[in-house]
Design an enzyme around this catalytic site. Sequence first.
Site, PDB file in Angstrom:
ATOM      1  N   ARG A   1      91.652  15.902   3.135  1.00 35.65           N
ATOM      2  CA  ARG A   1      91.507  14.567   3.778  1.00 35.65           C
ATOM      3  C   ARG A   1      91.063  13.314   3.043  1.00 35.65           C
ATOM      4  O   ARG A   1      91.630  12.334   3.210  1.00 35.65           O
ATOM      5  CB  ARG A   1      90.695  14.698   5.032  1.00 35.65           C
ATOM      6  CG  ARG A   1      89.945  13.549   5.892  1.00 35.65           C
ATOM      7  CD  ARG A   1      89.251  13.937   6.739  1.00 35.65           C
ATOM      8  NE  ARG A   1      88.662  12.591   7.304  1.00 35.65           N
ATOM      9  CZ  ARG A   1      87.673  12.813   8.469  1.00 35.65           C
ATOM     10  NH1 ARG A   1      87.015  13.985   8.692  1.00 35.65           N
ATOM     11  NH2 ARG A   1      87.240  11.689   8.911  1.00 35.65           N
TER      12      ARG A   1
ATOM     13  N   TRP B   1      92.572  13.767  19.357  1.00 34.49           N
ATOM     14  CA  TRP B   1      93.253  14.588  18.109  1.00 34.49           C
ATOM     15  C   TRP B   1      94.962  14.431  18.512  1.00 34.49           C
ATOM     16  O   TRP B   1      95.680  15.209  18.568  1.00 34.49           O
ATOM     17  CB  TRP B   1      92.923  15.831  17.894  1.00 34.49           C
ATOM     18  CG  TRP B   1      91.375  16.078  17.245  1.00 34.49           C
ATOM     19  CD1 TRP B   1      91.124  15.420  16.047  1.00 34.49           C
ATOM     20  CD2 TRP B   1      90.344  16.476  17.810  1.00 34.49           C
ATOM     21  NE1 TRP B   1      89.735  15.785  15.889  1.00 34.49           N
ATOM     22  CE2 TRP B   1      89.508  16.592  16.870  1.00 34.49           C
ATOM     23  CE3 TRP B   1      89.992  17.219  19.007  1.00 34.49           C
ATOM     24  CZ2 TRP B   1      88.301  16.841  16.994  1.00 34.49           C
ATOM     25  CZ3 TRP B   1      88.989  17.976  19.372  1.00 34.49           C
ATOM     26  CH2 TRP B   1      88.018  17.698  18.275  1.00 34.49           C
TER      27      TRP B   1
ATOM     28  N   GLN C   1      71.297  22.582   4.065  1.00 33.46           N
ATOM     29  CA  GLN C   1      71.593  23.575   5.434  1.00 33.46           C
ATOM     30  C   GLN C   1      71.093  22.713   6.509  1.00 33.46           C
ATOM     31  O   GLN C   1      69.861  22.666   6.613  1.00 33.46           O
ATOM     32  CB  GLN C   1      70.830  24.755   5.223  1.00 33.46           C
ATOM     33  CG  GLN C   1      70.979  25.743   6.405  1.00 33.46           C
ATOM     34  CD  GLN C   1      72.580  25.941   6.509  1.00 33.46           C
ATOM     35  OE1 GLN C   1      73.157  26.520   5.698  1.00 33.46           O
ATOM     36  NE2 GLN C   1      73.036  26.102   7.783  1.00 33.46           N
TER      37      GLN C   1
ATOM     38  N   SER D   1      80.270  22.131  19.998  1.00 34.87           N
ATOM     39  CA  SER D   1      80.356  20.805  19.259  1.00 34.87           C
ATOM     40  C   SER D   1      81.564  20.089  19.448  1.00 34.87           C
ATOM     41  O   SER D   1      81.681  18.796  19.517  1.00 34.87           O
ATOM     42  CB  SER D   1      80.233  21.204  17.639  1.00 34.87           C
ATOM     43  OG  SER D   1      80.430  20.094  17.072  1.00 34.87           O
TER      44      SER D   1
ATOM     45  N   HIS E   1      94.606  17.302  10.894  1.00 36.90           N
ATOM     46  CA  HIS E   1      94.064  18.724  10.814  1.00 36.90           C
ATOM     47  C   HIS E   1      95.186  19.748  11.160  1.00 36.90           C
ATOM     48  O   HIS E   1      95.430  20.538  11.928  1.00 36.90           O
ATOM     49  CB  HIS E   1      93.227  19.007  12.257  1.00 36.90           C
ATOM     50  CG  HIS E   1      91.888  18.248  12.079  1.00 36.90           C
ATOM     51  ND1 HIS E   1      90.638  18.539  11.423  1.00 36.90           N
ATOM     52  CD2 HIS E   1      91.339  17.109  12.564  1.00 36.90           C
ATOM     53  CE1 HIS E   1      89.656  17.790  11.445  1.00 36.90           C
ATOM     54  NE2 HIS E   1      90.089  16.740  12.379  1.00 36.90           N
TER      55      HIS E   1
ATOM     56  N   TRP F   1      95.774  12.545   5.764  1.00 40.65           N
ATOM     57  CA  TRP F   1      96.331  13.470   6.383  1.00 40.65           C
ATOM     58  C   TRP F   1      97.711  13.588   6.287  1.00 40.65           C
ATOM     59  O   TRP F   1      98.535  12.980   7.028  1.00 40.65           O
ATOM     60  CB  TRP F   1      95.983  13.057   8.146  1.00 40.65           C
ATOM     61  CG  TRP F   1      94.547  13.070   8.458  1.00 40.65           C
ATOM     62  CD1 TRP F   1      93.965  12.272   8.810  1.00 40.65           C
ATOM     63  CD2 TRP F   1      93.630  14.469   8.428  1.00 40.65           C
ATOM     64  NE1 TRP F   1      92.567  12.493   8.933  1.00 40.65           N
ATOM     65  CE2 TRP F   1      92.334  14.071   8.816  1.00 40.65           C
ATOM     66  CE3 TRP F   1      93.930  15.677   8.107  1.00 40.65           C
ATOM     67  CZ2 TRP F   1      91.303  14.777   8.885  1.00 40.65           C
ATOM     68  CZ3 TRP F   1      92.645  16.456   8.259  1.00 40.65           C
ATOM     69  CH2 TRP F   1      91.580  16.138   8.489  1.00 40.65           C
TER      70      TRP F   1
ATOM     71  N   THR G   1      81.647  17.443   5.674  1.00 44.33           N
ATOM     72  CA  THR G   1      80.710  17.411   4.611  1.00 44.33           C
ATOM     73  C   THR G   1      81.156  18.119   3.355  1.00 44.33           C
ATOM     74  O   THR G   1      80.799  17.604   2.269  1.00 44.33           O
ATOM     75  CB  THR G   1      79.475  18.159   5.419  1.00 44.33           C
ATOM     76  OG1 THR G   1      79.154  17.525   6.184  1.00 44.33           O
ATOM     77  CG2 THR G   1      78.310  18.172   4.213  1.00 44.33           C
TER      78      THR G   1
ATOM     79  N   ARG H   1      82.950  28.635  11.223  1.00 42.10           N
ATOM     80  CA  ARG H   1      81.500  28.467  11.723  1.00 42.10           C
ATOM     81  C   ARG H   1      81.690  29.443  12.838  1.00 42.10           C
ATOM     82  O   ARG H   1      82.658  29.768  13.399  1.00 42.10           O
ATOM     83  CB  ARG H   1      81.672  26.795  12.324  1.00 42.10           C
ATOM     84  CG  ARG H   1      80.225  26.528  12.904  1.00 42.10           C
ATOM     85  CD  ARG H   1      80.284  24.987  13.334  1.00 42.10           C
ATOM     86  NE  ARG H   1      78.905  24.621  13.848  1.00 42.10           N
ATOM     87  CZ  ARG H   1      78.771  23.689  14.254  1.00 42.10           C
ATOM     88  NH1 ARG H   1      79.779  22.731  14.451  1.00 42.10           N
ATOM     89  NH2 ARG H   1      77.547  23.358  15.031  1.00 42.10           N
TER      90      ARG H   1
END
Length: 603
Positions: free
Chosen positions: A280, A344, A458, A333, A290, A285, A241, A325
């Site tokens: 990204r 991944w 949010q 998550s 990542h 990438w 996001t 986070r």
Amino acid sequence: MALPACTAQALGPPLQPERRAPARTTCPRRHSRVEADLAASRPGSVAASVRAGPPRGVSRGLNSPRLPDEPLKAFSFLAGAARTPLSALLPRGRRGRMHDLRRRWDLGSLCRALLTRGLAALGHSLKHVLGAIFSKIFGPLASVGNMDEKSNKLLLALVMLFLFAVIVLQYVCPGTECQLLRLQAFSSPVPDPYRSEDESSARFVPRYNFSRVDLLRQVDFDIKGDDLIVFLHIQKTGGTTFGRHLVRNIQLEQPCECRVGQKKCTCHRPGKRETWLFSRFSTGWSCGLHADWTELTSCVPTMVDGKRDARLRPSRNFHYITILRDPVSRYLSEWRHVQRGATWKASLHVCDGRPPTSEELPSCYSGDDWSGCPLKEFMDCPYNLANNRQVRMLSDLTLVGCYNLSVMPEKQRNKVLLESAKSNLKHMAFFGLTEFQRKTQYLFEKTFNMNFISPFTQYNTTRASSVEISEEIQKRIEGLNFLDMELYSYAKDLFLQRYQFMRQKEHQDARRKRQEQRKFLKGRFLQTHFQSQSHAQSPNLSQHPNLNANQNVTQSLFQSLIQNLTHNMSQNATQKQNPGQEQSDSNTSNGTNDYIGSVEKWR
């Protein structure tokens, strides 16, 4: 039913109905029956004779003589009965109810007429009263032009609308509750748009001591130069996001070009074919899926400058940013994401110039993916990279031998990784928290002097929040991510302190700006006053030499005041350009006050 020919001949030709005879009613059958009964009840009528028949023992033949008076009487009575009102034919009870209804209808019409005339009279009176008031107030403006009839009607309509609104308000809310609500609406302050998203107070008790250099984050990012923003994207932290905000939601001179159906956007500098963002959604990438801190710091300079000679490379500033986070929410998550088939596998994990071996980084599953794994199995794997992922991706792995766990003891390794992650996070140009989207937006805008088009949203409902776990499982997840828990506590404290510091600095700058404006306006007033005095006293300068000397001294003091104010404003502008240097203007303000006091004394 047709009459016989002899009967029709005896009765003669039928009488024509009168022109003013009433029309047939809606119920002809019933009224014809009533009329027949009335005609039969009158003695000597044809209907009565027909109903009674001839005298007993006497038979009326076909050729019997006609009775000349009976048809005229009968038909005259029928015409009179037709002229009678229908209400007279009704029973007495219904007749009384109809009379009451007619009387009420007349009374309502009278009330409406009276109300209309009363409102017209009230409007006429108000028009004259308002005209008198306006003539008294705006008497001098009468020469400009009188109010025409249309404006009078508009004013009257507005006054009537206001009175109607007052009446309705008093009818709907006659008590003092509406007055209290109105007072609260006018006295309530504007809500803070950057108030804490978790509905808690924006103030908090800090746990760590940070210097001004650590709290003040204002990067002189030159998008037209060679500076580059590098986004370190950690899995399941809301980085997707935030990455979309960077390429689609920033006000730029040359916005990023994003095509429909493509994830990557072209973010070039104004007037150049070179990117200003390494992420990204801009470059892909390029350093691996990542990529962590260790990979990006060694890969980005090579990817941007290519095989160019090191002596010919421009002196770039690489501004690293990231998003963190809450560890428990992030862990759940990632587990849900792995359940859906995420692996991944394309991640390189390059450290010290090489990827890890299968012995250094074993796999937790056999097969193509780990889809459908339960939470217990996900937690039981000792090689799961989800454990303490944020600390590992933000630290310098070369300090602990990369993924070789035999270089140093585990306790010492964890300590080095945590301290390295804290240091890198503190010296980053910017980092945000997923739980504080609006504050993240505010700090990014203040850090890079770049504004977003629309505010961040949010989202408190996520896939992780839908997972219900027991207190025991939550404690186990916290134990598996104990390094991330400590890093997040440190990051949250630093984040909120930076936010509070930047808001206080913003308020101080606004207050200082208002003070400078007041000083400037006071100087302009003094200048105007001195000029008016000098013009008024110029004819008497030759007669009063002492006054001339005092005027010269006053002018010199005023010139010194203007120079001091100009110097003060230039210093404030320099301080805004160099925010890292602390400057104090207390001496300047004291000197300005002395000058102002001296000027007022000479006045």
